[in-house]
Each structure stands twice: as structure tokens, then as C-alpha cells.
Write an enzyme that holds these catalytic residues in place. Sequence first.
Site, PDB file in Angstrom:
ATOM      1  CB  CYS A 108      -0.687  -0.028   1.482  1.00 36.36           C
ATOM      2  SG  CYS A 108      -1.756   1.464   1.350  1.00 36.36           S
ATOM      3  CG  HIS A 150      -5.402  -2.267  -1.390  1.00 40.61           C
ATOM      4  ND1 HIS A 150      -4.501  -2.712  -0.869  1.00 40.61           N
ATOM      5  CD2 HIS A 150      -5.331  -0.884  -1.407  1.00 40.61           C
ATOM      6  CE1 HIS A 150      -3.704  -1.677  -0.251  1.00 40.61           C
ATOM      7  NE2 HIS A 150      -4.076  -0.558  -0.600  1.00 40.61           N
ATOM      8  CD  GLU A 151      -6.780   1.696  -4.079  1.00 40.50           C
ATOM      9  OE1 GLU A 151      -6.946   2.739  -3.201  1.00 40.50           O
ATOM     10  OE2 GLU A 151      -5.705   1.131  -4.319  1.00 40.50           O
ATOM     11  CG  HIS A 154      -7.347   2.811   1.342  1.00 38.94           C
ATOM     12  ND1 HIS A 154      -6.534   3.034   2.319  1.00 38.94           N
ATOM     13  CD2 HIS A 154      -6.460   2.499   0.118  1.00 38.94           C
ATOM     14  CE1 HIS A 154      -5.212   2.452   2.124  1.00 38.94           C
ATOM     15  NE2 HIS A 154      -5.217   2.142   0.829  1.00 38.94           N
TER      16      HIS A 154
HETATM   17 ZN    ZN Z   1      -3.719   1.254  -0.161  1.00 35.13          ZN
END
Ligand code: ZN
Length: 197
Positions: A108, A150-151, A154
Site C-alpha cells: 500500500c 483494497h481501494e 480505504h
Molecule cells: Zn492502499
Amino acid sequence: MKVVQAGDPVLRATARQLSRDEIADAKVQQLIELMRETMRDAPGVGLAAPQVGVGLSIAVIEDRPEYQRNLHPARKAAMQREPVPFHVIINPTITAIGDEKAEFFEGCLSLKGFSALTRRHLKVKVEALNEKGEAVSIKAEGWYARILQHEIDHLQGTMYVDRMETRSFMNDDNYLRHWAGVSVENVRELLELNERS
Ligand code: ZN
């Protein structure tokens, strides 16, 4: 823009959704442009607005062919990694398709210099708005599905370290020195990670 690092509270907050009017606003359009540049500079294959210190539900994604050029073909095939053109997702919701999972090292930009084995759904469906405020529906598999998970994590204040195999957490030097050429199966064995049901 500067990519904020782990410990910044913005990375642990839930990002706010945008109205279609806000998306059309020049400020948001400019933010999207800056996020694209920041992602390419890093370089990275995805970037969420909280990573540039902005608590809005926006992410940009792009996996360029040149990023994949140095991957061994067998590894690239195992990762199911294919080029993904630049696109924007706003206010996304994500659902898993099926029960299949895939496990690979993941890093990341907000935890620069580290990676760890992280298990993700193999296939997902995402509903979102694009940069024009139009509804888009995405079905993704393999590495692209991982990037989306993953995004979108966030945007919920979640980072891969919340999902990783903690014993596999390592810095990039040691990854390259000891683990880059090792299959995930063998990494699990060498790190004495128990088989999961
Ligand atoms: Zn990330």
C-alpha cells in the site's frame, strides 16, 4: 499530492459520499486529476482520496501494461493480472461473487516499503458512479478484483494490515531477498502458517 502514511486519522475514517452536483464541481474534477497524477508518480495501481488526505468516497484505478512487463509470465498468470485502463469510482459498494479466495503479497502506498500475504475474494461486483456522475457496474476477477477490494477498503477506513497474515509482514528488501521467488504455498509453510479450513 503527498500520499499520507499509516497513522494519519484520515486513513481510519469512513469517507463521505458525494452528490452528482459535487462530482460535477470543478474542485472535485481537479482532485480526480491530481489523484491520477499522484498514482502515476508513485507509481501505484490504485489510490483512494483518503490517501491524499481527503475524506471523500473517490478512488482512481489503473494497472498499466508497463507495470506488468517485468513479471514472470507464470507469476502474472497465477495473479490473474491483466492491464486495467484508468477509471474512477465514486461512492462504490462492493459485493463478493462466490466464495473463492486468492492469497498474494499486497502492499500500500500509505504503508510504503512493506507488504504481507493478504487474502481477498477472487471475484467481486462493484456498483459506483464514474467521474461524470454516471452509474457504472463492474465485474472483476483476479488482480483487478484485489485492487478494487483494497481501494474500497480505504474508503471504509480499512487497510490491508487489518486483513493480512501478520507473520508474513515484511519490508521490500527482505521480500526481494528471501521471498519474491517463493510460491505462496511455500511461504505459508516456511512461515509456519497453519492451513485454513
Ligand atoms: Zn492502499
